[in-house]
Design a protein around this motif. Sequence first.
Motif, PDB file in Angstrom:
ATOM      1  N   UNK A  17      53.922  56.595  71.913  1.00  0.00           N
ATOM      2  CA  UNK A  17      54.048  55.952  73.213  1.00  0.00           C
ATOM      3  C   UNK A  17      55.199  54.948  73.166  1.00  0.00           C
ATOM      4  N   UNK A  18      56.053  55.024  74.152  1.00  0.00           N
ATOM      5  CA  UNK A  18      57.230  54.148  74.252  1.00  0.00           C
ATOM      6  C   UNK A  18      56.783  52.736  74.645  1.00  0.00           C
ATOM      7  N   UNK A  19      57.263  51.688  73.917  1.00  0.00           N
ATOM      8  CA  UNK A  19      56.884  50.325  74.293  1.00  0.00           C
ATOM      9  C   UNK A  19      57.417  49.956  75.678  1.00  0.00           C
ATOM     10  N   UNK A  20      56.695  49.060  76.331  1.00  0.00           N
ATOM     11  CA  UNK A  20      57.093  48.613  77.670  1.00  0.00           C
ATOM     12  C   UNK A  20      58.404  47.843  77.600  1.00  0.00           C
ATOM     13  N   UNK A  21      59.219  47.995  78.629  1.00  0.00           N
ATOM     14  CA  UNK A  21      60.462  47.242  78.718  1.00  0.00           C
ATOM     15  C   UNK A  21      60.121  45.791  79.037  1.00  0.00           C
ATOM     16  N   UNK A  22      60.643  44.844  78.265  1.00  0.00           N
ATOM     17  CA  UNK A  22      60.360  43.430  78.525  1.00  0.00           C
ATOM     18  C   UNK A  22      60.867  42.992  79.902  1.00  0.00           C
ATOM     19  N   UNK A  23      60.159  42.047  80.471  1.00  0.00           N
ATOM     20  CA  UNK A  23      60.545  41.477  81.764  1.00  0.00           C
ATOM     21  C   UNK A  23      60.935  40.022  81.543  1.00  0.00           C
ATOM     22  N   UNK A  24      62.160  39.692  81.914  1.00  0.00           N
ATOM     23  CA  UNK A  24      62.633  38.315  81.865  1.00  0.00           C
ATOM     24  C   UNK A  24      62.533  37.759  83.279  1.00  0.00           C
ATOM     25  N   UNK A  25      61.689  36.742  83.446  1.00  0.00           N
ATOM     26  CA  UNK A  25      61.509  36.093  84.747  1.00  0.00           C
ATOM     27  C   UNK A  25      62.258  34.768  84.725  1.00  0.00           C
ATOM     28  N   UNK A  26      62.956  34.473  85.810  1.00  0.00           N
ATOM     29  CA  UNK A  26      63.726  33.235  85.915  1.00  0.00           C
ATOM     30  C   UNK A  26      63.296  32.496  87.175  1.00  0.00           C
ATOM     31  N   UNK A  27      63.025  31.201  87.015  1.00  0.00           N
ATOM     32  CA  UNK A  27      62.659  30.381  88.162  1.00  0.00           C
ATOM     33  C   UNK A  27      63.901  30.173  89.028  1.00  0.00           C
ATOM     34  N   UNK A  28      63.847  30.631  90.249  1.00  0.00           N
ATOM     35  CA  UNK A  28      64.992  30.564  91.156  1.00  0.00           C
ATOM     36  C   UNK A  28      65.136  29.190  91.810  1.00  0.00           C
ATOM     37  N   UNK A  29      64.083  28.386  91.779  1.00  0.00           N
ATOM     38  CA  UNK A  29      64.121  27.109  92.486  1.00  0.00           C
ATOM     39  C   UNK A  29      64.351  25.914  91.571  1.00  0.00           C
ATOM     40  N   UNK A  30      64.512  26.146  90.272  1.00  0.00           N
ATOM     41  CA  UNK A  30      64.751  25.036  89.337  1.00  0.00           C
ATOM     42  C   UNK A  30      66.016  24.271  89.710  1.00  0.00           C
ATOM     43  N   UNK A  31      65.924  22.972  89.611  1.00  0.00           N
ATOM     44  CA  UNK A  31      67.068  22.091  89.847  1.00  0.00           C
ATOM     45  C   UNK A  31      67.562  21.577  88.498  1.00  0.00           C
ATOM     46  N   UNK A  32      68.880  21.528  88.336  1.00  0.00           N
ATOM     47  CA  UNK A  32      69.444  21.001  87.089  1.00  0.00           C
ATOM     48  C   UNK A  32      70.299  19.757  87.316  1.00  0.00           C
ATOM     49  N   UNK A  33      70.275  19.222  88.535  1.00  0.00           N
ATOM     50  CA  UNK A  33      71.032  18.010  88.829  1.00  0.00           C
ATOM     51  C   UNK A  33      72.471  18.251  89.241  1.00  0.00           C
ATOM     52  N   UNK A  34      72.886  19.499  89.286  1.00  0.00           N
ATOM     53  CA  UNK A  34      74.268  19.815  89.670  1.00  0.00           C
ATOM     54  C   UNK A  34      74.333  20.597  90.989  1.00  0.00           C
ATOM     55  N   UNK A  35      73.279  20.499  91.779  1.00  0.00           N
ATOM     56  CA  UNK A  35      73.214  21.264  93.027  1.00  0.00           C
ATOM     57  C   UNK A  35      74.311  20.871  94.011  1.00  0.00           C
ATOM     58  N   UNK A  36      74.625  19.584  94.119  1.00  0.00           N
ATOM     59  CA  UNK A  36      75.669  19.148  95.050  1.00  0.00           C
ATOM     60  C   UNK A  36      77.032  19.683  94.636  1.00  0.00           C
ATOM     61  N   UNK A  37      77.338  19.606  93.362  1.00  0.00           N
ATOM     62  CA  UNK A  37      78.645  20.073  92.873  1.00  0.00           C
ATOM     63  C   UNK A  37      78.752  21.586  92.895  1.00  0.00           C
ATOM     64  N   UNK A  38      77.647  22.276  92.644  1.00  0.00           N
ATOM     65  CA  UNK A  38      77.683  23.743  92.535  1.00  0.00           C
ATOM     66  C   UNK A  38      77.207  24.448  93.796  1.00  0.00           C
ATOM     67  N   UNK A  39      76.580  23.699  94.709  1.00  0.00           N
ATOM     68  CA  UNK A  39      76.075  24.253  95.962  1.00  0.00           C
ATOM     69  C   UNK A  39      75.000  25.322  95.747  1.00  0.00           C
ATOM     70  N   UNK A  40      74.397  25.340  94.561  1.00  0.00           N
ATOM     71  CA  UNK A  40      73.340  26.290  94.232  1.00  0.00           C
ATOM     72  C   UNK A  40      72.415  25.653  93.211  1.00  0.00           C
TER      73      UNK A  40
END
Length: 139
Positions: A1-24
């Motif tokens: 049986x083939x192992x499941x493909x890993x899923x990488x989940x990323x939080x889309x709403x995380x703030x890193x303090x550079x939102x004003x400079x990067x606009x994202x």
Amino acid sequence: MEPAIPILSICMTCRDGREDACDTRGGARLARRVAEKLARDSDPQMQLRGVQCMSQCKRSCIVSLAADGRFTYVFGELDPDEDTHVDALFELVSQYSNVPEGFLERKDRPDPLQASILGRLPPLETQSPLVSNLTLAET
């Protein structure tokens, strides 16, 4: 049986303090960087998904790595503008896919992901000696 493909989940709403400079938000920038690198990969070894808040706001940017029958990892304090952090995620997925149950000790993870771990959760069905069923007498 083939192992499941890993899923990488990323939080889309995380703030890193550079939102004003990067606009994202930082999480969205990290997701974009990972998606761009994944698109260049001729043999993708993971699925990528965005999550609207992973509830780790004090340690953003957050990712998790999971697959059926494997340990789940949660990492924080990733820098979306740091190439070594993006590269470390791809290295992690490769390592994770090639060890039993996806279990990686701290020393085996890429350097940027050694100290930034927030959690390592065992699969429900596991053979790991780290996990035992408890009885009242053992607690």
